[in-house]
Design a protein around this motif. Structure first.
Motif, PDB file in Angstrom:
ATOM      1  N   GLY A 258       4.233   2.596   2.200  1.00 54.97           N
ATOM      2  CA  GLY A 258       3.396   2.094   3.286  1.00 54.97           C
ATOM      3  C   GLY A 258       2.000   2.327   3.195  1.00 54.97           C
ATOM      4  N   GLU A 259       1.703   3.395   2.826  1.00 58.32           N
ATOM      5  CA  GLU A 259       0.280   3.523   2.936  1.00 58.32           C
ATOM      6  C   GLU A 259      -0.354   2.657   1.627  1.00 58.32           C
ATOM      7  N   ILE A 261       0.464  -0.285   0.890  1.00 59.48           N
ATOM      8  CA  ILE A 261       0.664  -1.413   1.334  1.00 59.48           C
ATOM      9  C   ILE A 261      -0.684  -1.740   2.589  1.00 59.48           C
ATOM     10  N   VAL A 262      -0.726  -0.662   3.365  1.00 61.07           N
ATOM     11  CA  VAL A 262      -1.501  -0.597   4.263  1.00 61.07           C
ATOM     12  C   VAL A 262      -3.133  -0.807   3.635  1.00 61.07           C
TER      13      VAL A 262
ATOM     14  N   LEU B  94       5.551  -9.715   6.234  1.00 63.05           N
ATOM     15  CA  LEU B  94       4.488  -8.814   5.981  1.00 63.05           C
ATOM     16  C   LEU B  94       3.885  -8.173   7.108  1.00 63.05           C
ATOM     17  N   VAL B  97       6.317  -6.035   9.069  1.00 58.89           N
ATOM     18  CA  VAL B  97       6.427  -4.824   8.391  1.00 58.89           C
ATOM     19  C   VAL B  97       5.159  -3.985   8.701  1.00 58.89           C
ATOM     20  N   LEU B  98       3.828  -4.424   8.519  1.00 59.34           N
ATOM     21  CA  LEU B  98       2.690  -3.768   9.136  1.00 59.34           C
ATOM     22  C   LEU B  98       2.702  -3.203  10.448  1.00 59.34           C
ATOM     23  N   PHE B 101       5.077  -0.610  11.009  1.00 54.90           N
ATOM     24  CA  PHE B 101       4.956   0.677  10.609  1.00 54.90           C
ATOM     25  C   PHE B 101       3.813   1.285  11.138  1.00 54.90           C
TER      26      PHE B 101
END
Lengths: 326, 306
Positions: A258-259, A261-262, B94, B97-98, B101
């Protein structure tokens, strides 16, 4: 020179000047902060190839990051104890040299990416996100329950792996290695973006039926990009393990995916320097907010939510406008 | 290996499976109707567990806690849907998801702030303590049997809701053509909120029930969330029937694999190596099953949308 090129050059320079200034001021801690930025940026450059250019939303890139990390840890461990790691087809008892470690990390990540990609690229959209996440989790549980290399406790690297001609124990030398690798990966990423392969990859993101009609197989193009992407992230993982002199299953956790992608999204997905800005910002936020409160990720969540809802395109998008090709 | 142990593990697998179904059903319903991938579903599970543990500790009643978990998870789901999720339906995956998240980070850290980082514990209610003798001489905890019962009842209730009620008809209509049912005068926005809250309540119920078996802590939801993803990938996204079959398959495979694989390997390579290797392979088993199913049926076993 476009505004984006100017911005990129400025960022590359900034990341180099930061640790130099820190060394001059006698603050070696900031050198390791800059090293962390460079390594995470490298991992992000890898992911950006798949996610930014190819539109492949991999929520499992921590698998490659972790495989690279374990490659560094396992090779160094075997070299230290002079235990043979392989006896067939050739004798190999680990290595404490970074270039060997990188090669192994890249090859192991490529193999894993081939396996994961071959299955998950048969699907698309939400399926792809969930499957890459699931496969990364598989490696995570494997690392936890495999007792030979530390299991849940992880694996320490007694001495940071060496590099011919440099003293990697010095923060500045190690930073320069990471920085040069990052720049090489950025050049590679830039050349790929503007190559025929890159054009096919980006076209497949926009409309894969048309690409197929032109005689290009989207599956093979995507698989190649996914493998290359995994390899770069794997090398970054090896550097990360060397930076901390420690590798643990948490490098493969879903939070890590996740990080990654972030930080791409914070910087700007599909932009060459998106991961670089993202990693600099991420490490800076972690350092500044983490100094204020233990619960800094709460603020990261709020910032991320704001970026997604209101500032699509990330920091680079805010500074130089949206990319010409959506 | 004795039959009694096998039956016990089979029941454990079934109990794990129905609990996973409660998670997977909500996720697949939300994806099927709104086309949204919701990573924060694990947080709703956690909220259910914390609400149950908190209320049970304050009032001394597990049953009040269970009610609180349903209410808290449904309320959290409805609020999040109305403030944030609603903006994401038109976005690409996307962004979804973000944003979800980010919601995980906010929920997890917020909960840790509220309740502290130490795990909470939830006692099994007196009514369900103890064990019963099953045919075959197996003694099995009543509480786990009750979870199996609740899970199957929930699956049946969900089937009735979707197949036999007006709300269910609207949900099915929303799955096949959302513009059309909007045009026919159904308030699609409130329908979405209801579906999201329903999914959230199921997740909260699962969290509360499991809370009495394990400790209640921050981050408990995400491993379950990822298993629920594996389940809906296996079952086919959007299919409740697929979610049920996938959940039982995953629950039983995982539980039995952890018992049978080390035992099987012991016979082949000796006990010393078998414990480590067996555990390592068993932990990967469900993902291998997922990969095999995908290799033959990329759309899952019961694909809802061609």
């Amino acid at each position: 020179m476009s505004r984006e090129t100017l911005l990129n050059a400025g960022l590359a320079l900034l990341l180099l000047v930061l640790p130099l200034a820190a060394t001059a001021l006698g603050e070696p801690f900031y050198v390791s902060l800059a090293t962390r930025m460079a390594i995470l940026a490298l991992a992000g450059v890898g992911l950006n190839l798949a996610l930014g250019f190819g539109g492949l939303i991999s929520f499992g890139h921590a698998a490659f990051f972790g495989i690279g990390g374990y490659a560094a840890g396992i090779l160094a461990g075997h070299a230290l104890n002079a235990e043979p790691l392989l006896s067939w087809p050739f004798e190999f008892s680990g290595s404490d040299q970074m270039h060997v470690v990188w090669l192994v990390a890249a090859l192991a990540s490529a193999l894993a990416a081939l396996l994961i990609g071959a299955i998950s690229l048969r699907t698309s959209g939400v399926y792809f996100i969930m499957i890459t996440l699931a496969f990364a989790q598989m490696f995570y549980y494997f690392a936890i329950s495999w007792p030979a290399y530390g299991g849940e406790d992880g694996l320490s690297i007694a001495i940071r792996n060496g590099f011919p001609g440099l003293n990697t124990a010095l923060p500045m030398d190690f930073f320069l290695i990471c920085y040069v690798l990052l720049m090489l990966a950025l050049v590679l990423s830039w050349r790929i973006r503007d190559s025929r392969f890159g054009a096919a990859l980006q076209a497949a993101r926009q409309n894969d039926v048309r690409v197929a009609a032109l005689g290009i197989e989207p599956f093979r193009t995507r698989l190649a990009a996914f493998i290359l992407s995994g390899m770069i992230t794997g090398v970054a993982g090896a550097l990360y393990a060397d930076l901390n002199r420690f590798v643990s299953p948490s490098m493969i956790s879903w939070q890590m995916s996740g990080e990654l992608i972030v930080l791409i999204i914070l910087g700007g997905a599909g932009r060459l320097f998106g991961p670089v800005v993202g990693a600099m910002l991420f490490v800076l936020l972690e350092f500044l907010l983490g100094g204020l409160t233990e619960r800094w990720q709460l603020f990261l969540g709020v910032i991320l939510l704001g970026v997604v809802l209101f500032a699509r395109g990330g920091v680079i998008g805010l500074l130089v406008g949206r990319a010409r090709h959506g | 290996m004795q039959t009694a142990l096998l039956i016990e593990q089979l029941l454990n697998g079934l109990q794990f499976g129905v609990m996973l179904f409660l998670m997977a059903a909500g996720l697949t319903l939300i994806f099927g109707v709104m086309g949204l991938i919701n990573l924060a579903h694990g947080s709703l599970y956690m909220i259910g567990a914390f609400a149950c543990a908190g209320v049970a500790a304050a009032t001394g009643s597990f049953w009040l806690g269970l009610l609180a978990s349903l209410a808290a998870a449904a309320a959290a789901g409805a609020i999040v849907e109305m403030t944030i999720i609603r903006r994401l339906y038109g976005r690409d995956h996307l962004d979804q998801v973000l944003a979800t998240f980010a919601l995980i980070l906010i929920f997890s850290e917020g909960t840790a702030w509220l309740f502290g980082s130490f795990p909470l514990y939830l006692d099994i209610p007196p009514l369900l303590q103890g064990a019963v003798e099953l045919p075959g001489g197996v003694r099995y905890p009543i509480y786990r049997l009750a979870i199996i019962g609740v899970g199957i009842a929930a699956a049946f209730g969900l089937y009735l809701l979707i197949a036999r009620t007006r709300l269910g008809m609207r949900i099915r209509a929303g799955e096949s053509d959302r513009e059309m049912i909007g045009a026919l005068g159904v308030d699609i926005r409130s329908l979405y909120t209801v579906v999201f809250a329903l999914g959230a309540a199921l997740a909260g119920l699962a969290g509360a029930m499991v809370g009495a078996l394990q400790s209640v802590q921050v981050g408990m939801g995400e491993p379950v969330l990822i298993l629920a993803f594996v389940i809906i990938v296996i079952g086919g996204i959007g299919s409740i029937k697929g979610a049920f079959v996938g959940a039982i398959l995953v629950g039983v495979t995982d539980t039995m694999g952890r018992i049978l694989l080390p035992a099987l390997l012991t016979a082949m390579i000796g006990p010393a190596k078998a414990a480590g290797i067996g555990a390592a392979i068993a932990s990967m088993l469900i993902y291998i099953v997922m990969a095999l199913i995908l290799a033959f049926r990329p759309q899952g076993l019961f694909a809802a949308r061609g």
